[in-house]
Design a protein around this motif. Structure first.
Motif, PDB file in Angstrom:
ATOM      1  N   VAL A 169       0.811  -1.219   0.000  1.00 62.20           N
ATOM      2  CA  VAL A 169       0.000   0.000   0.000  1.00 62.20           C
ATOM      3  C   VAL A 169       0.841   1.264   0.000  1.00 62.20           C
ATOM      4  CG1 VAL A 169      -1.793  -1.247   1.261  1.00 62.20           C
ATOM      5  CG2 VAL A 169      -0.159   0.151   2.535  1.00 62.20           C
ATOM      6  N   ASP A 223       1.302   4.865  -3.019  1.00 64.68           N
ATOM      7  CA  ASP A 223       0.196   4.675  -3.958  1.00 64.68           C
ATOM      8  C   ASP A 223       0.230   3.313  -4.645  1.00 64.68           C
ATOM      9  OD1 ASP A 223      -0.809   7.228  -3.419  1.00 64.68           O
ATOM     10  OD2 ASP A 223       0.514   8.146  -4.907  1.00 64.68           O
ATOM     11  N   GLY A 224       0.634   2.314  -3.909  1.00 65.60           N
ATOM     12  CA  GLY A 224       0.621   0.955  -4.459  1.00 65.60           C
ATOM     13  C   GLY A 224       1.680   0.709  -5.510  1.00 65.60           C
ATOM     14  N   LEU A 261       2.512  -2.900  -5.338  1.00 64.24           N
ATOM     15  CA  LEU A 261       1.376  -3.761  -5.052  1.00 64.24           C
ATOM     16  C   LEU A 261       1.462  -5.074  -5.824  1.00 64.24           C
ATOM     17  CD1 LEU A 261      -2.231  -2.580  -4.557  1.00 64.24           C
ATOM     18  CD2 LEU A 261      -1.825  -4.510  -6.059  1.00 64.24           C
ATOM     19  N   GLU A 297      -6.156   1.381  -1.226  1.00 61.03           N
ATOM     20  CA  GLU A 297      -4.949   0.607  -1.491  1.00 61.03           C
ATOM     21  C   GLU A 297      -5.063  -0.812  -0.921  1.00 61.03           C
ATOM     22  OE1 GLU A 297      -5.042   3.465   0.068  1.00 61.03           O
ATOM     23  OE2 GLU A 297      -4.043   4.944  -1.220  1.00 61.03           O
ATOM     24  N   ASP A 300      -7.366  -2.748  -3.159  1.00 59.41           N
ATOM     25  CA  ASP A 300      -6.677  -3.165  -4.386  1.00 59.41           C
ATOM     26  C   ASP A 300      -5.733  -4.331  -4.128  1.00 59.41           C
ATOM     27  OD1 ASP A 300      -7.976  -1.347  -5.927  1.00 59.41           O
ATOM     28  OD2 ASP A 300      -6.348   0.121  -6.014  1.00 59.41           O
TER      29      ASP A 300
END
Length: 865
Positions: free
Chosen positions: A673, A676-677, A680, A713, A716
C-alpha cells in the motif's frame, strides 16, 4: 442459460457481442457486500451537467480499471518485456532441487580435521590420506609384508583379468583412475601376480616403486641398468607427477622404449596416472586402460571382517580376504567361503579360542551386516560408494561400535566425517604447484598452467552449487569459475582458456559424479537432458563447508562467480546458485550478507533481487539464523529503499521470514500500500504464494478483511491477489514435491486446486472471487480470469482437467440468479469467440457444474408457474 431450457439449448443472442464486451453488472447492494455502490455511477440525468459528470466518472472508472490491470501483470517480467512470461514454475522446481541436495543436515557439522591424514575416534587411530601416504614411498622395493597384505585383502575391480592379460602381453600398462579409488593397490596386485612365478621368484625386490619425479625415460634407463644386472623379472610401479605446471607427459615413443626395455629384462611396469586432459593421450594409446573402482560392498565386508577378527580371533577360519579369481567371491559378509590365494594357507592369522568364540564372532558379523544397512548410518555416510581408505574407516567404526569402544554418536559423527575428509583432500594445497619451479633447471615458477590446474576444483565447486542441473550448465559454470580463480591467483597475467580440453568422463571420475537422464526446463517446456549429480548426498554440503571455512582467499572469486550466476536467465542455474549462496551465508552471515545478499537485494534487475530473497530464505531455514533474517526483512519492509522492499516482499512469500503468518501479511500489506501501491504487484504475488502453506485459511481471512478496508490501497491489494490467485498455476508457487494433494495438480490454477483439495475453504474462495467479479475496477480482469478457469475444465484432447475444482467452486460462485445470468452471458461470449469457440456441448457441461440439477428443476418450475 438463465433457465433449464436455455441451459439445455444455449440460445443465440439477438445481436453478436464483441469478445471484450463489458459484463452485465450485478444489482447494487448485493448480498455479499460488493462495492459497486462506490464504483458504479448514479443513473445519468437529463441535464448536460449530469451527462458530463457521468462521462467523467466513466473515464475515471476506465482509468482505474487500467491501473488495476497493470497491477495484475507479472512483477518478475519487468526486465523481459510485458508480453514475455517468466518461467516461475522452472524457478520453483530448481529451488526445490537445490534445497533437496543441500538438506542432508550436515552443513553445520563441525569435524575435527586438524590432522586429516589420521583420524582418531574412540580408540581407533587410522590413516586416511592415501594420496599423500602413497607419495611418501619414493624409489625402492615394496616390502613383502605389504605384498602379502594386498594378496589377501585386495578386492578386484571389474575387468581385473583383462588388465592382467594386457600387462602380461605388453609388459607395460598405463592405468588411469581418480585418486583414492584404489588404482595404486590394483597396480601392486597386478605386479605381485605377474612377477610371483617369474625370474625374480621370491626375491625381496621383485616389486619396486619408482621415483615419481624421474619419469618414463629415467625408468627405462633404470630397467636397462637393472641394478648392475641382478634385477630381472621385476615389477615397477610409477606414479608420475603430471599435474605440475611445466611437466610434459611422456609420448608414445617414450612408452615404446620403456616396453622394449621391460621385455629385454623380462620385467613389467604399471604407470599410474590420474584421468584428465594431461593423461588422456596416454590412456587412449595402446598401453592405456581405465581402472574401475572396487565394489563398495565387498570392500567394507572384507575390512570389517578383518577388524573383527583382529579384536576377537577366529578359531575356525571364518575370516579372511580373498579374490574372485581364486573362486571365493572376494569373501565378505555375504556367506561366501574364504581362502588365501596360495591355496588355503593362513600364515599370520590369529587363531585360538573355542566354539563359543566362533559363534560369538558369527553373531558379530550378523549384527555388523544389520548395522551397515541402518538407515541412520547410511544417511550419515552420505556417499554412494566408498573408496578403500573410506571403507577401512567405515569398517573400523562399525567394528568399534559392535565391540563397545565407539558410541552411537561417535559412530555417526565419524561416518559424517567421510565426506568432509574427501572435500579436504580435493582442495588441500591445490595451488602449491604454482609456486614450485619446474623440474630440471631451477628456473622461475611457471604459471601458465593455472587454468588446467584449477579446472578440476572449479568443476567440483560448480557441481556442489548446481548439482542436478544439466551437465553443460555445470561445465560452463565451472569454466567461468576457472577464469575467476586463475585471475585471482595471478592478476598480472591473462590466463589461458583451453577450448578443446574438456573430458566429461574425466570430470565425472575426478569429482565422484554420476550422469543421469532427466527433465530440463527450456522456455516453459520440459525436455530430456543429461543431468549430473554427486555420488553421495553428503558431498555438496561438504564441499561448500570446506571451501568457505578453510580457504578464505577463494571467497572473493567465488562471490564474483555467484553474482554472474545470479544473472543467468536459466532458472536451473540462478535458483540453485541462490540456494547455495544462502548456505554459504549461514556459515558466515556477516560476509554473506555484506558481499552477496545486500548488494543483490538493491540491484536494478528483478532476477538479482529474487536471488537475494532466495538466499535469505535459505538462511532462515536454519534456526540459528532465523531471527537475524527476520530482523533484516522487517527493517527492509519498513525503512528500506524501493528495491529492498521489493526483495523483502519476495523473501516474505516463502513464509519463513516473519514470526507468524499475520506478521508476514502485515509486512506485505505495508509494502503493497505504500507510495500509492507502487509495489502492489510484487506484494500480491507473494500473498498468493502464501496460499500454498498450511495457514491458507489465515491468508483468506486477511484478504476478506482487506476487501472491507476503508483504504482503497488495501482493497486493491486484496482484489489483485484474488485475480492473481485465479491466474497462477500451482507449480509456479508450490514447494512441495508431487505426491501431495496440491503437488499432483501442478498445472491447475491455484484457485481451483484449493477448491478441490480444501473443501472447507471453498465458500471463502468463492466469496472473494465473487467480490472481484462485482467490483467495477476489477470486473473486466476478473471475468477474463473466470473465462480462463472455465476453459481449463478439460484438455484439448477431451481428457478431464480441472472439472473437479470447477464443480466445487462454481455452485458457490453462482448462488444467486444474477450470478447465473452473468455466467450465461460469459458462456455465450465464449461460444462466439472467433479464435477459440467453446462447443455447445462443453458450454452445457459447464452450466450443469454451476447449477445443480435440483436448482435447475426448481427454477424451471418457477418459470412455468
Amino acid at each position: 442459460m438463465a433457465d433449464e431450457a436455455v441451459a439445455e439449448h444455449p440460445a443465440e443472442p439477438a445481436a453478436p457481442k464483441a469478445k471484450d464486451a463489458r459484463a452485465p453488472e450485478a444489482p447494487r447492494g448485493g448480498a455479499r457486500g460488493d462495492d459497486n455502490a462506490k464504483d458504479t455511477p448514479d443513473a445519468p440525468g437529463s441535464s448536460d451537467a449530469a451527462d458530463a459528470e457521468a462521462a467523467e466518472r466513466e473515464k475515471e472508472r476506465e482509468r482505474a480499471a487500467d491501473r488495476f490491470k497493470d497491477r495484475t501483470r507479472d512483477p518478475l517480467a519487468e526486465e523481459q518485456g510485458e508480453e514475455e512470461p517468466t518461467d516461475a514454475a522452472a524457478a520453483t522446481r530448481a529451488r526445490r532441487s537445490g534445497q533437496k541436495l543441500l538438506a542432508s543436515g550436515r552443513d553445520l557439522i563441525g569435524f575435527d580435521r586438524s590432522d586429516v591424514g589420521r583420524l582418531h575416534i574412540g580408540d581407533i587411530n587410522i590413516g586416511l590420506d592415501a594420496r599423500r601416504s602413497g607419495l611418501s614411498m619414493r624409489d625402492g622395493p615394496v616390502p613383502e609384508e605389504e605384498l602379502l597384505r594386498i594378496r589377501r585383502t585386495h578386492i578386484e575391480p571389474e575387468g581385473y583379468v583383462r588388465l592382467r592379460r594386457a600387462l602380461e602381453a605388453r609388459r607395460l600398462l598405463v592405468l588411469g583412475g581418480a585418486p583414492g579409488t584404489g588404482r595404486a593397490s590394483t597396480a601392486l596386485a597386478l605386479l605381485e601376480e605377474v612377477t610371483r612365478d617369474g625370474e625374480s621368484g621370491q626375491s625381496a625386490e621383485r616389486v619396486r616403486r619408482a621415483d615419481p619425479e624421474r619419469g618414463v625415460r629415467e625408468l627405462a634407463a633404470q630397467v636397462v641398468a637393472g641394478e648392475g644386472g641382478r634385477l630381472r623379472g621385476t615389477g615397477y610401479l610409477l606414479e608420475p607427477a603430471l599435474d605440475r605446471p611445466g611437466t610434459l607427459p611422456p609420448d608414445g615413443m617414450d612408452l615404446d622404449q620403456l616396453a622394449s626395455a621391460l621385455a629385454e629384462r623380462g620385467s613389467y611396469a604399471v604407470v599410474v596416472v590420474s584421468v584428465g586432459s594431461a593423461a588422456n593421450p596416454l590412456l587412449a594409446g595402446r598401453y592405456g586402460a581405465i581402472c574401475p573402482p572396487a565394489p563398495t560392498r565387498e570392500l567394507v565386508a572384507v575390512r570389517l571382517r578383518k577388524r573383527l577378527e583382529e579384536e576377537h580371533g577366529d578359531p575356525v577360519r571364518v575370516g579372511g580376504g580373498g579374490s574372485a579369481r581364486d573362486g571365493d567371491g572376494g569373501g565378505g559378509l555375504d556367506g561366501h567361503a574364504d581362502r588365501d590365494r596360495d591355496g588355503g594357507r593362513d600364515e599370520g592369522r590369529p587363531r585360538g579360542g573355542g566354539p563359543d568364540e566362533a559363534g560369538s564372532l558369527s553373531r558379530l558379523l550378523e549384527r555388523a551386516a544389520e548395522l551397515r544397512e541402518d538407515p541412520e548410518v547410511t544417511e550419515a555416510v552420505g556417499l554412494d560408494d566408498l573408496r578403500p581408505a573410506e571403507a577401512e574407516l567405515f569398517a573400523s567404526l562399525l567394528a568399534g561400535h559392535l565391540l563397545g569402544s565407539v558410541g552411537r554418536e561417535e559412530l555417526l559423527s565419524g561416518c559424517r566425517g567421510l565426506a568432509a575428509v574427501q572435500a579436504y583432500e580435493w582442495f588441500a594445497g591445490v595451488d602449491r604447484a604454482l609456486a614450485a619451479p619446474p623440474p630440471g633447471d631451477g628456473r622461475a615458477p611457471v604459471r601458465s598452467g593455472t587454468a588446467a590446474l584449477f579446472h578440476p576444483v572449479a568443476f567440483r565447486i560448480a557441481l556442489a552449487v548446481l548439482g542436478g542441473a544439466s551437465h553443460s550448465a555445470v561445465s560452463a559454470a565451472a569454466h567461468l569459475l576457472t577464469w575467476e580463480l586463475s585471475v585471482q591467483s595471478d592478476p598480472d597475467s591473462t590466463p589461458a582458456r583451453p577450448l578443446f580440453c574438456d573430458d566429461p568422463e574425466s570430470d565425472l571420475a575426478l569429482s565422484r559424479a554420476r550422469p543421469a537422464d532427466g527433465p530440463v526446463d527450456v522456455a516453459g517446456a520440459e525436455v530430456t537432458g543429461r543431468l549430473i549429480f554427486y555420488r553421495g548426498a553428503a558431498l555438496p554440503a561438504a564441499v561448500l563447508a570446506e571451501l568457505w571455512d578453510r580457504h578464505f582467499p577463494v571467497r572473493a572469486p567465488v562471490v564474483r562467480w555467484l553474482r554472474l550466476l545470479a544473472d543467468d536467465p536459466r532458472p536451473q542455474v540462478s535458483m540453485r546458485a541462490a540456494v547455495a549462496a544462502g548456505e554459504l551465508s549461514v556459515r558466515d552471515f556477516e560476509h554473506g550478507y555484506a558481499e552477496l545478499v545486500r548488494p543483490l537485494a538493491e540491484a536494478p534487475t528483478p532476477r538479482r533481487r529474487v536471488f537475494a530473497a532466495t538466499a535469505l530464505d535459505q538462511a532462515a531455514g536454519h534456526a540459528s539464523h532465523r531471527r537475524a533474517v527476520r530482523k533484516v526483512v522487517e527493517d527492509w519492509s519498513r525503512h528500506g529503499t524501493p528495491a529492498l522492499r521489493w526483495t523483502a516482499a519476495m523473501a516474505l512469500g516463502y513464509g519463513r521470514s516473519a514470526d507468524s503468518m499475520d506478521d508476514t501479511l502485515d509486512a506485505l500489506a505495508r509494502i503493497g500500500v505504500r507510495d500509492d501501491g507502487e509495489q502492489l504487484a510484487v506484494a500480491s504475488l507473494n500473498v498468493v504464494r502464501l496460499l500454498t502453506l498450511p495457514e491458507c485459511a489465515t491468508v483468506l481471512r486477511r484478504l476478506a478483511d482487506w476487501t472491507g478496508h476503508r483504504g482503497e490501497e488495501y482493497q486493491d491489494l486484496a482484489l489483485v491477489s484474488i485475480v492473481r490467485l485465479a491466474l497462477t498455476d500451482v507449480d509456479e508457487v508450490l514447494d512441495d514435491e508431487p505426491g501431495t494433494p496440491l503437488g499432483d495438480r501442478g498445472d491447475w490454477p491455484l484457485l481451483l486446486a484449493l477448491a478441490a483439495t480444501r473443501p472447507e475453504l471453498t465458500g471463502k474462495l468463492a466469496d472473494l472471487f465473487w467480490t472481484a467479479l462485482n467490483t467495477a475496477r476489477s470486473r473486466d480482469v476478473a471475468f477474463d480470469a473466470l473465462e480462463t478457469l472455465l476453459r481449463s475444465a478439460s484438455r484439448k484432447d477431451g481428457r478431464e482437467w480441472t472439472r473437479e475444482g470447477l464443480a466445487a467452486l462454481l455452485p458457490a460462485l453462482t448462488a444467486e440468479e444474477h450470478d447465473r445470468r452473468r455466467l450465461d452471458w460469459l458462456l455465450q461470449r465464449m461460444m462466439r469467440d472467433q479464435d477459440r469457440p467453446l462447443t455447445e456441448e462443453r458450454a452445457r457441461a459447464l452450466w450443469r457444474l454451476a447449477v445443480p440439477a435440483r436448482q435447475r428443476r426448481s427454477e424451471e418450475e418457477e418459470s412455468h408457474g
